[in-house]
Design an enzyme around this catalytic site. Structure first.
Site, PDB file in Angstrom:
ATOM      1  N   HIS A 139      97.059 -22.467 -73.333  1.00  0.00           N
ATOM      2  CA  HIS A 139      97.154 -21.585 -74.499  1.00  0.00           C
ATOM      3  C   HIS A 139      98.183 -20.516 -74.180  1.00  0.00           C
ATOM      4  O   HIS A 139      98.140 -19.911 -73.117  1.00  0.00           O
ATOM      5  CB  HIS A 139      95.802 -20.946 -74.810  1.00  0.00           C
ATOM      6  CG  HIS A 139      94.745 -21.943 -75.168  1.00  0.00           C
ATOM      7  ND1 HIS A 139      94.788 -22.701 -76.315  1.00  0.00           N
ATOM      8  CD2 HIS A 139      93.625 -22.331 -74.517  1.00  0.00           C
ATOM      9  CE1 HIS A 139      93.727 -23.496 -76.364  1.00  0.00           C
ATOM     10  NE2 HIS A 139      93.010 -23.301 -75.266  1.00  0.00           N
ATOM     11  N   ARG A 196      96.736 -23.399 -64.904  1.00  0.00           N
ATOM     12  CA  ARG A 196      95.875 -24.159 -65.824  1.00  0.00           C
ATOM     13  C   ARG A 196      96.804 -25.053 -66.616  1.00  0.00           C
ATOM     14  O   ARG A 196      97.658 -24.584 -67.378  1.00  0.00           O
ATOM     15  CB  ARG A 196      95.078 -23.282 -66.773  1.00  0.00           C
ATOM     16  CG  ARG A 196      94.316 -24.219 -67.762  1.00  0.00           C
ATOM     17  CD  ARG A 196      93.235 -23.572 -68.542  1.00  0.00           C
ATOM     18  NE  ARG A 196      93.707 -22.705 -69.588  1.00  0.00           N
ATOM     19  CZ  ARG A 196      92.927 -22.139 -70.495  1.00  0.00           C
ATOM     20  NH1 ARG A 196      91.623 -22.357 -70.449  1.00  0.00           N
ATOM     21  NH2 ARG A 196      93.417 -21.345 -71.415  1.00  0.00           N
ATOM     22  N   GLU A 206      83.338 -27.076 -70.337  1.00  0.00           N
ATOM     23  CA  GLU A 206      83.396 -26.235 -71.542  1.00  0.00           C
ATOM     24  C   GLU A 206      83.015 -27.000 -72.800  1.00  0.00           C
ATOM     25  O   GLU A 206      83.408 -26.608 -73.891  1.00  0.00           O
ATOM     26  CB  GLU A 206      84.778 -25.589 -71.677  1.00  0.00           C
ATOM     27  CG  GLU A 206      85.961 -26.531 -71.555  1.00  0.00           C
ATOM     28  CD  GLU A 206      87.316 -25.818 -71.641  1.00  0.00           C
ATOM     29  OE1 GLU A 206      87.382 -24.625 -71.962  1.00  0.00           O
ATOM     30  OE2 GLU A 206      88.344 -26.498 -71.391  1.00  0.00           O
ATOM     31  N   THR A 225      84.243 -19.759 -74.178  1.00  0.00           N
ATOM     32  CA  THR A 225      84.374 -19.802 -75.642  1.00  0.00           C
ATOM     33  C   THR A 225      84.282 -21.236 -76.155  1.00  0.00           C
ATOM     34  O   THR A 225      83.590 -21.513 -77.130  1.00  0.00           O
ATOM     35  CB  THR A 225      85.665 -19.122 -76.133  1.00  0.00           C
ATOM     36  OG1 THR A 225      86.805 -19.845 -75.683  1.00  0.00           O
ATOM     37  CG2 THR A 225      85.759 -17.687 -75.662  1.00  0.00           C
ATOM     38  N   ASP A 226      84.954 -22.172 -75.481  1.00  0.00           N
ATOM     39  CA  ASP A 226      84.809 -23.572 -75.892  1.00  0.00           C
ATOM     40  C   ASP A 226      83.389 -24.066 -75.647  1.00  0.00           C
ATOM     41  O   ASP A 226      82.857 -24.860 -76.430  1.00  0.00           O
ATOM     42  CB  ASP A 226      85.823 -24.458 -75.154  1.00  0.00           C
ATOM     43  CG  ASP A 226      87.209 -24.388 -75.788  1.00  0.00           C
ATOM     44  OD1 ASP A 226      87.290 -24.420 -77.033  1.00  0.00           O
ATOM     45  OD2 ASP A 226      88.200 -24.279 -75.048  1.00  0.00           O
TER      46      ASP A 226
HETATM   47  C1  3PY Z   1      87.421 -20.957 -72.899  1.00  0.00           C
HETATM   48  O1  3PY Z   1      86.781 -19.905 -73.031  1.00  0.00           O
HETATM   49  O2  3PY Z   1      87.169 -22.012 -73.497  1.00  0.00           O
HETATM   50  C2  3PY Z   1      88.546 -20.973 -72.003  1.00  0.00           C
HETATM   51  O3  3PY Z   1      89.164 -22.006 -71.842  1.00  0.00           O
HETATM   52  C3  3PY Z   1      88.943 -19.717 -71.327  1.00  0.00           C
HETATM   53  O4  3PY Z   1      90.306 -19.561 -71.359  1.00  0.00           O
HETATM   54 MG    MG Z   2      88.737 -23.524 -73.215  1.00  0.00          MG
END
Ligand code: 3PY
Ligand code: MG
Length: 253
Positions: free
Chosen positions: A46, A71, A147, A172-173
């Site tokens: 991202h 990443r 995630e 967050t994912d």
């Molecule tokens: C998430 O929160 O999904 C991430 O990948 C953090 O960057």
């Molecule tokens: Mg993520």
């Protein structure tokens, strides 16, 4: 080969503090690498950084002590190998959902016989040293991002992947895929419970656990809960966090 400082920190029982780089700038990377971060992760998933800029950023970071981590945008062997060849000492790979995903990811990071990484570390040997090829499999760290609901369901098996050093939670994912708002810094509630469960499963399998955060107090809490690596903030967050304080002090009505 130059030692991986994060492995050394872990060997002494401490947690590593990782910074996050989203600004495509060698100068920002250089500044950050002199601040005392244990590792610095360049985010290619991202944000606007691409591989050529990431390489320039790693060159700039090499004057400081932070371990260069990337990443990658996805579980794509060619992207992984390009940044490893350029000197990355750690890879965080998004969306690892199955043991097959984990095997594909880790295999791309390891030279034969442990994996299928191709030979050609043109800058790895400059940053790491002439004996890079002999020790790269031992020094380079692999972080599988957990995630998704599927990743959590398969975690016990994923964590047993030979050569996988750690999981890294994307909160967050993780929240998204479980039907909750995509939020960082979950002090309590169902996502916090999932995060604790993921950490415990990783540790039970004998691998490390890292987590992404945006708050210092939450990151301190995660370290005291037993996480081995935390990312408390990023270059962008530090800018957007600090500027409003200055402006509100000077522009208050
Ligand atoms: C998430 O929160 O999904 C991430 O990948 C953090 O960057
Ligand atoms: Mg993520």
């Amino acid at each position: 080969m130059r030692k991986n400082q994060i492995r050394e920190i872990w060997a002494t029982g401490r947690a590593a503090v990782n910074g996050w780089l989203s600004v495509p700038s060698p100068y920002v990377a250089e500044i950050m690498s002199h601040q005392g971060w244990d590792g610095l992760t360049i985010d290619l998933q991202h944000g606007p950084v691409d591989v050529p800029e990431a390489i320039r950023m790693m060159q700039a970071m090499a004057a400081g002590n932070a371990v260069p981590i990337v990443r990658v945008p996805w579980n794509e062997p060619s992207a992984i190998m390009r940044v490893l060849d350029a000197g990355a000492y750690g890879i965080i790979c998004p969306m690892i959902n199955t043991p097959e995903d984990a095997e594909r990811f880790v295999g791309a990071c390891r030279y034969p016989p442990d994996g299928y990484r191709s030979n050609g570390a043109y800058r790895g040997v400059i940053y790491g040293g002439a004996d890079y090829l002999d020790h790269a499999n031992e020094e380079i760290l692999t972080f599988a991002m957990i995630e998704t609901r599927e990743g959590v369901a398969n975690l016990a098996e994923i964590a047993r992947t030979p050569g996988l050093n750690a999981i890294y939670i994307g909160p967050t994912d993780l929240a998204f895929s479980h039907g909750y708002p995509p939020k960082h810094d979950n002090f309590d509630g169902p996502v916090a419970d999932l995060i604790a469960q993921i950490r415990e499963t990783a540790h039970a399998a004998g691998i490390r656990a890292g987590i992404h955060a945006t708050r210092t107090d939450y990151s301190a809490q995660m370290i005291s809960d037993g996480f081995d690596l935390v990312t408390p903030t990023s270059d962008v967050r530090m800018l957007t966090g600090a500027a409003p304080n200055v402006l509100s002090a000077l522009k208050a009505e």
